[in-house]
Design an enzyme around this catalytic site. Sequence first.
Site, PDB file in Angstrom:
ATOM      1  N   ARG A 113       0.821  -1.207   0.000  1.00  0.00           N
ATOM      2  CA  ARG A 113       0.000   0.000   0.000  1.00  0.00           C
ATOM      3  C   ARG A 113       0.862   1.268   0.000  1.00  0.00           C
ATOM      4  O   ARG A 113       0.579   2.239  -0.680  1.00  0.00           O
ATOM      5  CB  ARG A 113      -0.906  -0.022   1.249  1.00  0.00           C
ATOM      6  N   TYR A 114       1.915   1.255   0.805  1.00  0.00           N
ATOM      7  CA  TYR A 114       2.775   2.435   1.005  1.00  0.00           C
ATOM      8  C   TYR A 114       4.066   2.252   0.219  1.00  0.00           C
ATOM      9  O   TYR A 114       4.421   1.136  -0.140  1.00  0.00           O
ATOM     10  CB  TYR A 114       3.080   2.597   2.498  1.00  0.00           C
ATOM     11  N   ARG A 117       7.085   0.001   2.344  1.00  0.00           N
ATOM     12  CA  ARG A 117       6.848  -1.111   3.277  1.00  0.00           C
ATOM     13  C   ARG A 117       5.685  -1.976   2.804  1.00  0.00           C
ATOM     14  O   ARG A 117       4.783  -1.471   2.140  1.00  0.00           O
ATOM     15  CB  ARG A 117       6.594  -0.598   4.690  1.00  0.00           C
ATOM     16  N   CYS A 126      -5.372 -17.698  13.801  1.00  0.00           N
ATOM     17  CA  CYS A 126      -5.070 -16.959  15.026  1.00  0.00           C
ATOM     18  C   CYS A 126      -5.261 -17.882  16.226  1.00  0.00           C
ATOM     19  O   CYS A 126      -5.876 -18.934  16.117  1.00  0.00           O
ATOM     20  CB  CYS A 126      -6.006 -15.762  15.180  1.00  0.00           C
ATOM     21  N   CYS A 130     -10.911 -12.276  17.074  1.00  0.00           N
ATOM     22  CA  CYS A 130     -11.498 -11.012  17.532  1.00  0.00           C
ATOM     23  C   CYS A 130     -12.768 -10.745  16.734  1.00  0.00           C
ATOM     24  O   CYS A 130     -12.763 -10.829  15.507  1.00  0.00           O
ATOM     25  CB  CYS A 130     -10.538  -9.849  17.281  1.00  0.00           C
ATOM     26  N   CYS A 133     -12.460  -8.263  13.723  1.00  0.00           N
ATOM     27  CA  CYS A 133     -11.340  -8.500  12.796  1.00  0.00           C
ATOM     28  C   CYS A 133     -11.520  -7.736  11.495  1.00  0.00           C
ATOM     29  O   CYS A 133     -12.551  -7.829  10.833  1.00  0.00           O
ATOM     30  CB  CYS A 133     -11.236  -9.988  12.485  1.00  0.00           C
ATOM     31  N   ARG A 135      -9.800  -8.284   8.861  1.00  0.00           N
ATOM     32  CA  ARG A 135      -9.507  -9.160   7.729  1.00  0.00           C
ATOM     33  C   ARG A 135     -10.352 -10.429   7.800  1.00  0.00           C
ATOM     34  O   ARG A 135      -9.930 -11.510   7.377  1.00  0.00           O
ATOM     35  CB  ARG A 135      -8.003  -9.474   7.746  1.00  0.00           C
ATOM     36  N   ASP A 294     -12.589  -0.150  11.841  1.00  0.00           N
ATOM     37  CA  ASP A 294     -12.792  -0.179  10.382  1.00  0.00           C
ATOM     38  C   ASP A 294     -14.249  -0.476  10.025  1.00  0.00           C
ATOM     39  O   ASP A 294     -14.983  -1.079  10.810  1.00  0.00           O
ATOM     40  CB  ASP A 294     -11.888  -1.240   9.743  1.00  0.00           C
ATOM     41  N   ASP A 331      -8.069   4.458   9.354  1.00  0.00           N
ATOM     42  CA  ASP A 331      -7.593   3.812   8.122  1.00  0.00           C
ATOM     43  C   ASP A 331      -8.678   4.087   7.088  1.00  0.00           C
ATOM     44  O   ASP A 331      -9.809   3.594   7.206  1.00  0.00           O
ATOM     45  CB  ASP A 331      -7.366   2.313   8.344  1.00  0.00           C
ATOM     46  N   LYS A 338      -3.696   4.963   6.451  1.00  0.00           N
ATOM     47  CA  LYS A 338      -3.929   5.541   7.780  1.00  0.00           C
ATOM     48  C   LYS A 338      -3.726   7.049   7.768  1.00  0.00           C
ATOM     49  O   LYS A 338      -2.717   7.524   7.245  1.00  0.00           O
ATOM     50  CB  LYS A 338      -2.939   4.926   8.766  1.00  0.00           C
TER      51      LYS A 338
HETATM   52  C1  PLP Z   1      -0.728  -0.207   8.677  1.00  0.00           C
HETATM   53  C2  PLP Z   1      -0.135  -0.714   7.452  1.00  0.00           C
HETATM   54  C3  PLP Z   1       1.243  -0.633   7.225  1.00  0.00           C
HETATM   55  C4  PLP Z   1       2.195  -0.040   8.235  1.00  0.00           C
HETATM   56  O1  PLP Z   1       1.948   1.302   8.461  1.00  0.00           O
HETATM   57  P1  PLP Z   1       2.835   2.096   9.500  1.00  0.00           P
HETATM   58  O2  PLP Z   1       2.160   3.421   9.588  1.00  0.00           O
HETATM   59  O3  PLP Z   1       4.210   2.163   8.916  1.00  0.00           O
HETATM   60  O4  PLP Z   1       2.829   1.333  10.783  1.00  0.00           O
HETATM   61  C5  PLP Z   1       1.744  -1.109   6.037  1.00  0.00           C
HETATM   62  N1  PLP Z   1       0.923  -1.636   5.087  1.00  0.00           N
HETATM   63  C6  PLP Z   1      -0.408  -1.697   5.277  1.00  0.00           C
HETATM   64  C7  PLP Z   1      -1.256  -2.251   4.176  1.00  0.00           C
HETATM   65  C8  PLP Z   1      -0.986  -1.248   6.460  1.00  0.00           C
HETATM   66  O5  PLP Z   1      -2.313  -1.346   6.636  1.00  0.00           O
END
Ligand code: PLP
Length: 423
Positions: A113-114, A117, A126, A130, A133, A135, A294, A331, A338
Amino acid sequence: MGLEQTAPAPWREVSPGDWSNWKWQLANRLNTVADFDAFIDLTPSEKTALSVQGLFRVDITPYFASLIDPHDPNCPIRRQVLPTEQELLQDPAVMVDSLNEESHSPVRGLVHRYPDRVLMLVTTQCASYCRFCTRSRIVGDPHENFGQVDFEAQIDYIERTPQIRDVLLSGGDPLVLSDRVLGGLLERLNAIPHVEIVRINTRVPVFLPQRVTEELIATLRRFQPMWLNLHINHPKELTPELEAAIARLADAGIVLGCQSVLMAGVNDCPNVMLDLVHRLVRNRVRPYYLYQCDLVVGAAHFRTPVAKGVEIIEALRGHTSGYTIPTFVVDMPEGGGKVPVQPNYLISMSDERVVLRNYEGFISAYSQPADYRPHNPEECAHCRAQARPGNQQGVFGLLRGRARSIRPADWETTHRRERPDGS
Ligand SMILES: *Cc1c(COP(=O)(O)O)cnc(C)c1O
């Protein structure tokens, strides 16, 4: 090794050896009306939900079930894991995949997504499930599990994508994997030169502190730097067993954070949150995120207004140590990611002064420098070396002058107005 405690009342006949054995805990999870009826005053709503077909999976470790108040239907432990009829309510706001993770998955189980990372889903299983959840579309379903073929594809994508410097293991819960499988994954990730850190997101220590064995610690500590994010929502979860498990992780040099989900009737109280974050910091765990719930199917009844999160941050910031204060985030639905939301502390600004308010309502003016020489990115080695992917430069890209606007897809056509004379 094992935690040498004796089992509480309903499990008095269980040997301490079994109780402290994580495999026994997993094999003896509770999931039926009969299981719970033996020691909990189930409400009609809980009985109905437990009997319905097709509900999100119910499974609770005996350890976590032993924390439930049998006489209080509003017990915060109980509300997180025992379903009610409210899960069956239709709500037009909710979605199956509210964060649009599927469209961000280049390979099965990897969410990119980002820019730098990725979220690597390594299992759908799990220790307990929860009710909120995010997901639930895949979690709990043994037919949707990830395995070696998926791991290979995920690792291959990470190897081929040098912009990824941070890999978050999630799921499901990565700590339900065997030490051997988990260690193997960490080994592979560790060998990728551009992967700088690995994080594990887990609720296993909360549901199953018995899993945090010396062998698991020995596996994890081989891979530094290792960041581990726990998920604790209420001070009642911080039992002596969990505190001991956290201490073993912290002693191994693993950096510990905590993410919590804000939930109606569970922790939507500034003083519950204050107690929780104080207990976390005393246990060497840094509160990281407080999540707005969410918009996910089955969890609509846990939602609070976003205002509740702002109120909680207002109750923390300034009133207590900065180290205890998580970032409250929403989110964004449809995959926006986020975004932090907090009270406004900035009241106004001019070239000369910034007017701020503090937590007490005290207002004062900070004088801006008259002779600030702006930072010159052209002369800065760090700026020159930093190449952000073009299509994710965002608002920072606007500040740096790399673009002058960010426009909705149909912006041009919307704003090309026809003149009355047709010209
Ligand atoms: C939350 C999340 C992350 C990590 O986000 P940080 O703000 O770096 O903790 C990475 N990928 C996805 C898809 C997420 O939902």
